[in-house]
Design a protein around this motif. Structure first.
Motif, PDB file in Angstrom:
ATOM      1  N   GLN A 194     -16.231  40.640 -13.114  1.00 57.88           N
ATOM      2  CA  GLN A 194     -15.933  40.493 -14.547  1.00 57.88           C
ATOM      3  C   GLN A 194     -17.055  41.069 -15.421  1.00 57.88           C
ATOM      4  OE1 GLN A 194     -13.027  38.985 -16.071  1.00 57.88           O
ATOM      5  NE2 GLN A 194     -12.198  39.195 -14.018  1.00 57.88           N
ATOM      6  N   LYS A 195     -18.303  40.971 -14.935  1.00 60.01           N
ATOM      7  CA  LYS A 195     -19.427  41.548 -15.694  1.00 60.01           C
ATOM      8  C   LYS A 195     -19.286  43.063 -15.797  1.00 60.01           C
ATOM      9  CE  LYS A 195     -23.048  38.146 -15.173  1.00 60.01           C
ATOM     10  NZ  LYS A 195     -23.873  37.555 -14.104  1.00 60.01           N
ATOM     11  N   VAL A 247     -16.970  36.380 -10.871  1.00 63.93           N
ATOM     12  CA  VAL A 247     -17.901  36.539 -11.989  1.00 63.93           C
ATOM     13  C   VAL A 247     -18.603  37.901 -11.950  1.00 63.93           C
ATOM     14  CG1 VAL A 247     -19.983  35.575 -13.055  1.00 63.93           C
ATOM     15  CG2 VAL A 247     -18.173  34.054 -12.256  1.00 63.93           C
ATOM     16  N   SER A 280     -20.530  32.109 -22.747  1.00 63.16           N
ATOM     17  CA  SER A 280     -20.872  31.209 -21.642  1.00 63.16           C
ATOM     18  C   SER A 280     -20.009  31.630 -20.463  1.00 63.16           C
ATOM     19  CB  SER A 280     -20.580  29.762 -22.016  1.00 63.16           C
ATOM     20  OG  SER A 280     -19.189  29.545 -22.050  1.00 63.16           O
ATOM     21  N   ASN A 281     -20.248  31.063 -19.304  1.00 59.82           N
ATOM     22  CA  ASN A 281     -19.391  31.447 -18.184  1.00 59.82           C
ATOM     23  C   ASN A 281     -18.208  30.505 -18.029  1.00 59.82           C
ATOM     24  OD1 ASN A 281     -19.751  33.889 -16.989  1.00 59.82           O
ATOM     25  ND2 ASN A 281     -21.523  33.246 -15.802  1.00 59.82           N
ATOM     26  N   ASP A 282     -17.865  29.882 -19.151  1.00 55.49           N
ATOM     27  CA  ASP A 282     -16.820  28.867 -19.158  1.00 55.49           C
ATOM     28  C   ASP A 282     -15.474  29.332 -18.647  1.00 55.49           C
ATOM     29  OD1 ASP A 282     -18.320  26.885 -20.040  1.00 55.49           O
ATOM     30  OD2 ASP A 282     -17.195  26.536 -21.911  1.00 55.49           O
ATOM     31  N   ASP A 283     -15.182  30.616 -18.883  1.00 56.24           N
ATOM     32  CA  ASP A 283     -13.839  31.055 -18.475  1.00 56.24           C
ATOM     33  C   ASP A 283     -13.659  30.854 -16.971  1.00 56.24           C
ATOM     34  OD1 ASP A 283     -15.617  32.750 -19.755  1.00 56.24           O
ATOM     35  OD2 ASP A 283     -14.269  34.467 -19.765  1.00 56.24           O
ATOM     36  N   ALA A 284     -14.791  30.927 -16.226  1.00 53.90           N
ATOM     37  CA  ALA A 284     -14.703  30.733 -14.781  1.00 53.90           C
ATOM     38  C   ALA A 284     -14.316  29.302 -14.431  1.00 53.90           C
ATOM     39  CB  ALA A 284     -16.025  31.100 -14.121  1.00 53.90           C
ATOM     40  N   THR A 326     -16.622  31.541 -27.596  1.00 53.62           N
ATOM     41  CA  THR A 326     -17.533  30.619 -26.908  1.00 53.62           C
ATOM     42  C   THR A 326     -17.510  29.226 -27.534  1.00 53.62           C
ATOM     43  OG1 THR A 326     -18.968  32.545 -26.641  1.00 53.62           O
ATOM     44  CG2 THR A 326     -19.894  30.407 -25.996  1.00 53.62           C
TER      45      THR A 326
END
Ligand code: T5A
Ligand code: NA
Length: 214
Positions: A155-156, A152, A135-139, A183
């Motif tokens: 990071q990809k 983001v 998920s993009n939770d780290d953001a 995740t």
């Protein structure tokens, strides 16, 4: 008694590396030492810190890359001695971060091999754990976005380069690289998973006394 094991935890920004390397080190104490890269406390590390935190402090990409590598060489001998004394060394980021973040910049000539060159000769970990977050939770985690590489899009690209580096430098099926999917997992869940992956390599200390190198 065999030499200590070199255990690396890698991952993108905010995936929990510092949290997990310190839990693991505490769990193994007194038989473990934690080393974090970049080490911002040295002369070289202070320059790196300024580059990461001050967007007006600019350096050529090649220079920054070499500083990160130099920062690892500063403690290379210390790591080796600690392992020879029978103590495990836990690393928070290392060579793969060095390669992935620089190669992700798409600068002409800074390909994987160029990025690896200054790190050639550093000790290779006995085990590398790569934390992934699907998920993009780290953001959304505390502090994301404060430092230079924390967006983001970038990071990809870094993630892609991490996998390219693993493909290039890890022997398939050698059990030296494990992915840990974090995740939606709690800190405790992740640390239990890591503990299960680490135990086997600590219990066969009599084997694999040889060091291997990048
Ligand atoms: N870099 C680094 C290079 O370009 N080249 C190199 O050679 C090297 C070594 C700084 C930058 O330098 C680059 C990569 C980086 O962009 P750093 O100092 O490691 O590198 O960066 P930090 O900011 O210290 O660390 P990260 O941003 O990568 O975070 P961590 O260590 O992955 O995450 P952590 O443990 O600090 O956790 C972040 C937050 O999330 C929470 C924590 O409590 C904390 O608030 N958290 C969780 N929340 C929910 N669920 C969980 N399971 C959680 N685990 C942690
Ligand atoms: Na960290």
């Amino acid at each position: 008694m065999g030499r200590g094991r070199l255990i690396l935890i890698e991952g993108l920004d905010r995936t929990g590396k510092t949290t997990q390397t310190s839990i693991l080190t505490d769990r193994l104490k007194p038989n473990a030492q934690l080393i974090k890269f970049p080490d911002r406390s040295t002369t070289i590390g202070k320059l790196i810190n300024q580059y990461l935190t001050d967007k007006n402090f600019n350096l050529p990409n090649q220079s920054v890359h070499l500083l990160f590598s130099a920062n690892r060489w500063e403690v290379a001998e210390n790591i080796k001695e600690t392992l020879l004394n029978g103590t495990n060394v836990i690393l928070d980021r290392y060579v793969y971060s060095g390669i992935a973040y620089s190669a992700a910049k798409d600068v002409d000539g800074m390909d994987l091999q160029w990025c690896l060159n200054p790190d050639k000769g550093l000790l290779k970990p006995d085990l590398t754990l790569f934390l992934t977050n699907e998920s993009n939770d780290d953001a959304e985690r505390d502090g994301f976005g404060e430092e230079r590489y924390e967006n983001v899009q970038f990071q990809k690209k870094v993630k892609k380069q991490f996998y390219a580096a693993f493909t290039e430098f890890e022997t398939p099926n050698s059990n030296t690289l494990k992915l840990v999917d974090v995740t939606n997992k709690s800190i405790e869940e992740v640390s239990e998973e890591i503990w299960k992956l680490v135990q086997p390599i600590l219990s066969n200390k009599e084997e694999n006394q040889e060091f291997s190198f990048f």
